[in-house]
Design a protein around this motif. Structure first.
Motif, PDB file in Angstrom:
ATOM      1  N   LEU A   1      -7.728  12.399  18.201  1.00 18.46           N
ATOM      2  CA  LEU A   1      -8.130  11.246  19.015  1.00 18.46           C
ATOM      3  C   LEU A   1      -8.099   9.930  18.229  1.00 18.46           C
ATOM      4  N   PRO A   2      -8.644   9.893  17.004  1.00 17.32           N
ATOM      5  CA  PRO A   2      -8.542   8.640  16.252  1.00 17.32           C
ATOM      6  C   PRO A   2      -7.094   8.218  15.993  1.00 17.32           C
ATOM      7  N   SER A   3      -6.196   9.206  15.820  1.00 17.86           N
ATOM      8  CA  SER A   3      -4.796   8.851  15.609  1.00 17.86           C
ATOM      9  C   SER A   3      -4.204   8.228  16.866  1.00 17.86           C
ATOM     10  N   LEU A   4      -4.719   8.655  18.031  1.00 20.19           N
ATOM     11  CA  LEU A   4      -4.217   8.115  19.291  1.00 20.19           C
ATOM     12  C   LEU A   4      -4.963   6.836  19.678  1.00 20.19           C
ATOM     13  N   GLY A   5      -6.029   6.527  18.957  1.00 17.03           N
ATOM     14  CA  GLY A   5      -6.914   5.425  19.331  1.00 17.03           C
ATOM     15  C   GLY A   5      -6.218   4.141  19.756  1.00 17.03           C
ATOM     16  N   PRO A   6      -5.370   3.560  18.889  1.00 14.08           N
ATOM     17  CA  PRO A   6      -4.723   2.301  19.273  1.00 14.08           C
ATOM     18  C   PRO A   6      -3.912   2.441  20.557  1.00 14.08           C
ATOM     19  N   ALA A   7      -3.210   3.555  20.708  1.00 10.91           N
ATOM     20  CA  ALA A   7      -2.401   3.750  21.911  1.00 10.91           C
ATOM     21  C   ALA A   7      -3.299   3.881  23.141  1.00 10.91           C
ATOM     22  N   LEU A   8      -4.417   4.580  22.988  1.00 11.61           N
ATOM     23  CA  LEU A   8      -5.340   4.744  24.111  1.00 11.61           C
ATOM     24  C   LEU A   8      -5.904   3.391  24.548  1.00 11.61           C
ATOM     25  N   LEU A   9      -6.294   2.587  23.563  1.00 13.38           N
ATOM     26  CA  LEU A   9      -6.840   1.267  23.887  1.00 13.38           C
ATOM     27  C   LEU A   9      -5.790   0.372  24.539  1.00 13.38           C
ATOM     28  N   THR A  10      -4.556   0.452  24.015  1.00 11.15           N
ATOM     29  CA  THR A  10      -3.475  -0.332  24.607  1.00 11.15           C
ATOM     30  C   THR A  10      -3.261   0.084  26.055  1.00 11.15           C
ATOM     31  N   GLY A  11      -3.210   1.390  26.286  1.00 14.98           N
ATOM     32  CA  GLY A  11      -3.023   1.888  27.647  1.00 14.98           C
ATOM     33  C   GLY A  11      -4.144   1.425  28.564  1.00 14.98           C
TER      34      GLY A  11
END
Lengths: 303, 261, 344
Positions: free
Chosen positions: B174-184
């Motif tokens: 999840l932390p690795s996906l964090g920036p992408a999740l926030l962008t989405g």
């Protein structure tokens, strides 16, 4: 088969349970237990089915709810034909304009270094994140009766708002990013070496563009045009603000859907809607095919 | 180059500049009065509040969809992968009438929900549903490539260091996906705030209750109250700018953490 | 900790990654798995770690069945080829990860974790990088952090997959020496995978040479270099001259020409003759087993490397001392100081 039997025979029976445990442990390193897996797949599938598939199916179900005859007679109405014609004209204008300027913009951004480049990229993205209603509003403010150019236009008897030029302008504005956005990463990745090679071999600027640059990005261009066209034909908010809703004259297909729906002519509304939905589906299929082409090109340049 | 800039100016900058110029014609007091009127405030509250709630739903459901599409193999996976783009490709007016017919009290889903006492169409819930619909692709398509490219070795590393699957997901994936999740999340939110076509049919458009800000702009325009329309538009535009800016910063920050190989 | 691997078989589709591997690793050893890519060395390492599972065969640690445990219960430190550091965590948090994810009952308190991480960063001499992110480190630093992270869980075994594969030559040499001294310090049973023979021979106590999913030879670095057990090992390790020969009735022939060399052992028929480049002694024509014409000479420090066209038609490269200068066009005799013949 024989190996499996031999294996299980040679195993001490106390190990059997430990090994069964290990099978679970092996699977759990990069995946989840089957129950959770099934639950996640089910949630994804149900969510997409309810929120995406069902509305899509409903469009066609409603369009054909009174039979095929009613469907086609709804489409043959002069009002419908006028809307289809206008939509095609507007899409052709805005796709054409954005194709040319998208190419130029992408080329400038990908192949040159200049200050303010980040700002330019942000600017190109802007229509994506601005409400379509605001996109329409700015043209009303410019060309409307009380707008900045309103009186000048009236004096020269030029009609932009509530006419085809206004609709085309607003559509061009909201679809501006598609071609440029599809091309920028592609052209950045390809760099400038091939162009430099062509020029060093004596090709002129235009020759280089048509013989080297364009063939390299043709799938990207098509991709951008495809998405640009889909959005141009389907644009509602911006067009709704500038069109004036003059029946048979300034109604595009999406606007006609709204009018027919509000008049409770559901079959006719959904018949037009079904054409637009079909356009969306064809666009998606073509997009999938194109993405495969783009990926292949990508892989080829990797090796 | 000059051509590009002039084209951009004509098609994007001048119209937007026009909008801000128009808003400058208003005195701060007028501006404030328009914004603080009950109807405007409620419209902004409906748009921003429901858009944020819908974006949050999209964040959760989008993550689940991405996980299913990337990590599991199931029949119809490629079809569902393609279906994710439908809200993006389907003209908003079509989506609007379809969702309305679906959730109306006589509709396929509206009828059973009405039997449970839940009214969706022509209420704020309807707006919420339409905003969820249009936001799905934004989260899925920003997170999907990042999860696909996630190095399988980091999960193996976490496992060999003794982390349970749950710990690996929470602390590593999840932390690795964090920036992408926030962008989405930001993109889905920005889209939902400005959305017009797919919302107005299902919204009911009752002032102060189920009236979205873009609709209020349209209404003010039709009343020739251009100043009111402009003031609301400026507020929404500023929020869009802030979101784009934040997303760009986020992307750059995420980029800077990718080790150069 | 001793490791024992028995008759391990692993197949990926139609590709046999491991084809009946037996191996015993003693406590405190530093063992190298050496082989070309596709030889199965990484698969073997991953099976020992619990990251992959064999189709059949057994793995035991200190006599206990290891296959009954998953990777997270085996308490094995694994260092990945590309480090697999967690990029969103600082160096400190990367190293602390294994301590923080322990079950609550056995988890240490925060001061203990901090002290332990500090100790490990000191061990790999990178305590000054604790607050950096992995993307801010050089390749060699990342490698050492990956090692510290693997050591944090006090592993019973340390496994390293191509630990220096992604580094440039100079850093690689430094880290090799460092790894050997670190191993002496911590004395954990360690296995590392490499395709670089120099690395294996320089760092390891024992070398396992693998090819096509099988173990070709296990031995000390001297053993595998000085007395290769198979044609593959001879060809893979060190610079070798390989000549196709016929052995019949105690006579070796290269083409039609009988060679004046003794045959020991049971080899007969089509065979391969192996000689180290520096084991070919140069003499006057007619004096040795071979004769040939010098084509090219290049000098490398103390040796000269000559390309020699043998009269049998083969062209070989030899390394000769520079006390006797060779020139292109010279006809010379060659006599192998040591040689080995393998069937096939």
């Amino acid at each position: 088969m024989t190996m499996q039997i031999a294996d299980s025979v040679s195993l001490p029976s106390t190990d059997a349970r430990a090994r069964a445990h290990a099978v679970a442990a092996r699977d759990s390193l990069r995946t989840e237990p089957p129950a959770i897996r099934i639950a996640i797949i089910a949630m994804a599938v149900i969510f997409l089915s309810v929120f995406v598939v069902l509305p899509l199916v409903l469009v066609f179900a409603q369009a054909f709810s009174r039979g095929v005859l009613a469907y086609f007679s709804a489409l043959a109405e002069p009002e419908a034909l006028a809307a289809i014609k206008l939509t095609l004209i507007v899409a052709a204008i805005s796709v054409g304009l954005n194709l040319v300027f998208g190419l130029v913009a992408a080329w400038a951004i990908a192949k040159f270094e200049f200050s303010g480049k980040t700002f330019l990229i942000t600017l190109i993205d802007l229509p994506f994140s601005v409400s379509p209603v605001i996109s329409g509003l700015v043209f009303v403010l410019l060309f409307g009766a009380q707008g900045y150019f309103g009186s000048w236009l009236r004096d020269h008897d030029i009609q932009i708002l509530f006419a085809v030029p206004g609709i085309a302008l607003a559509t061009t504005f909201v679809t501006f990013p598609f071609v440029a956005r599809a091309l920028i990463p592609l052209m950045q990745e390809q760099g400038t070496q091939e162009e430099e090679a062509a020029i060093s071999l004596g090709a002129s600027g235009l020759q280089t563009f048509f013989r080297v640059t364009l063939p390299n990005i043709k799938w990207g261009v098509l991709y951008g045009v495809l998405l640009c066209n889909a959005r141009a034909m389907g644009e509602f908010g911006a067009v709704s603000v500038v069109s004036g809703h003059i029946r048979g004259e300034t109604n595009t297909m999406p606007l006609l859907v709204e009018i027919l729906y509000n008049e409770y002519q559901f079959v006719a509304a959904f018949a037009i809607a079904s054409l637009l939905a079909m356009l969306a589906l064809i666009t998606l299929i073509a997009k999938t095919v194109l993405e495969r082409h783009l990926d292949e090109g990508h892989d080829a340049s990797d090796h | 180059m000059g051509l590009t800039l002039s084209w951009l100016s004509i098609i994007i900058l001048i119209p937007l500049a026009g909008l801000f110029l128009k808003s400058l014609e208003l005195s701060p007091e007028q501006f404030w009065n328009i914004l603080s009127s009950r109807r405007t405030l409620n419209a902004l509250r409906v748009s921003f509040g429901l858009a944020f709630a819908a974006a949050c739903v999209n964040l959760v459901m989008g993550s689940i969809i991405v996980w299913a599409l990337v990590r599991y193999r199931f029949p119809g996976r490629r079809l569902f992968d393609a279906i994710v783009d439908v809200p993006f490709a389907l003209p908003t007016a079509v989506a609007g009438v379809a969702l309305t017919a679906l959730f109306a009290e006589t509709g396929w889903l509206g009828a059973p929900l009405a039997a449970l006492g839940i009214k969706v169409a022509f209420t704020p819930i309807g707006i919420f549903v339409a905003m969820i619909f249009i936001g799905i692709p934004f989260v899925v398509r920003t997170v999907q490539p990042v999860l696909q490219d996630l190095d399988p070795e980091i999960e193996e590393a976490a496992g060999s260091l003794g982390a349970s699957r749950w710990q690996t997901i929470i602390r590593v994936i999840l932390p690795s996906l964090g920036p992408a999740l926030l962008t989405g999340l930001a993109l889905a939110f920005a889209r939902a705030v400005g959305e017009y076509g797919s919302v107005i049919f299902i919204a009911g458009n009752l002032p102060n209750v189920s009236e979205i800000a873009p609709l209020l702009i349209v209404i003010r325009l039709s009343e020739f109250r251009y100043a009111d329309a402009t003031a609301i538009a400026v507020v929404m535009l500023v929020v869009s700018f802030v979101i784009i800016f934040a997303v760009n910063r986020l992307q750059r920050w995420a980029q800077s953490r990718i080790p150069a190989r | 900790m001793t490791i024992e691997v028995r008759n391990l078989v692993k197949q990926f589709g139609s590709f046999k990654a491991l084809d009946g591997v037996d191996l015993k690793v003693d406590n405190g050893e530093l063992l190298a798995l050496l082989g070309p890519s596709g030889s199965g060395k990484t698969t073997l390492l991953r099976i020992i770690a619990g990251l992959d599972w064999p189709d059949s065969g057994e793995v035991s640690f200190n006599g206990e069945d290891a296959l009954a445990q998953g990777a997270r219960e085996r308490n094995v430190g694994f260092v990945f080829q590309h480090y697999a550091l967690f990029r969103h965590m600082t160096v400190f948090e990367n190293v602390a990860f294994g301590l923080r994810v322990q079950p609550r009952a056995s988890r240490k308190d925060e001061p203990t974790i901090r002290a332990r991480v500090k100790e490990l960063l000191d061990l790999v001499q990178l305590d000054w990088l604790a607050d950096r992110y992995p993307s801010q480190l050089s390749g060699g630093q990342r490698q050492r952090i990956a090692l510290a992270r693997a050591l944090a869980i006090e592993p019973r075994i340390l496994l390293l997959d191509e630990p220096f594969g992604a580094l440039d030559a100079k850093v690689r040499k430094e880290l090799r020496r460092w790894l050997r001294s670190l191993h002496q310090e911590i004395n954990v049973t360690s296995i590392f995978v490499t395709h670089d023979q120099e690395e294996a021979l320089e760092v390891a106590n024992r070398v396992v040479v693998m090819d096509k999913g099988r173990i070709e030879q296990i031995g000390s670095p001297d053993d595998v270099y000085e007395s290769p057990a198979t044609a593959f090992v001879h060809g893979f390790i060190g610079e070798s001259i390989e000549l196709p020969v016929q052995v019949e009735g105690g006579v070796i022939r290269l083409g039609d020409r009988p060679l004046n060399l003794a045959v020991d052992g049971l080899v007969s028929g089509a065979s391969k003759l192996f000689v180290r480049r520096h084991d070919m002694l140069v003499g006057p024509p007619g004096s040795g087993a071979f004769e040939g014409a010098v084509q090219h000479v290049r000098n490398f420090g103390p040796v000269q490397r000559a390309e020699v066209a043998l009269s049998g038609g083969e062209t070989i490269e030899i390394d000769a001392p520079r006390d006797r200068e060779l020139r292109a066009g010279d006809t010379i005799g060659l006599k192998p100081r040591r040689y080995r013949i393998f069937a096939g």
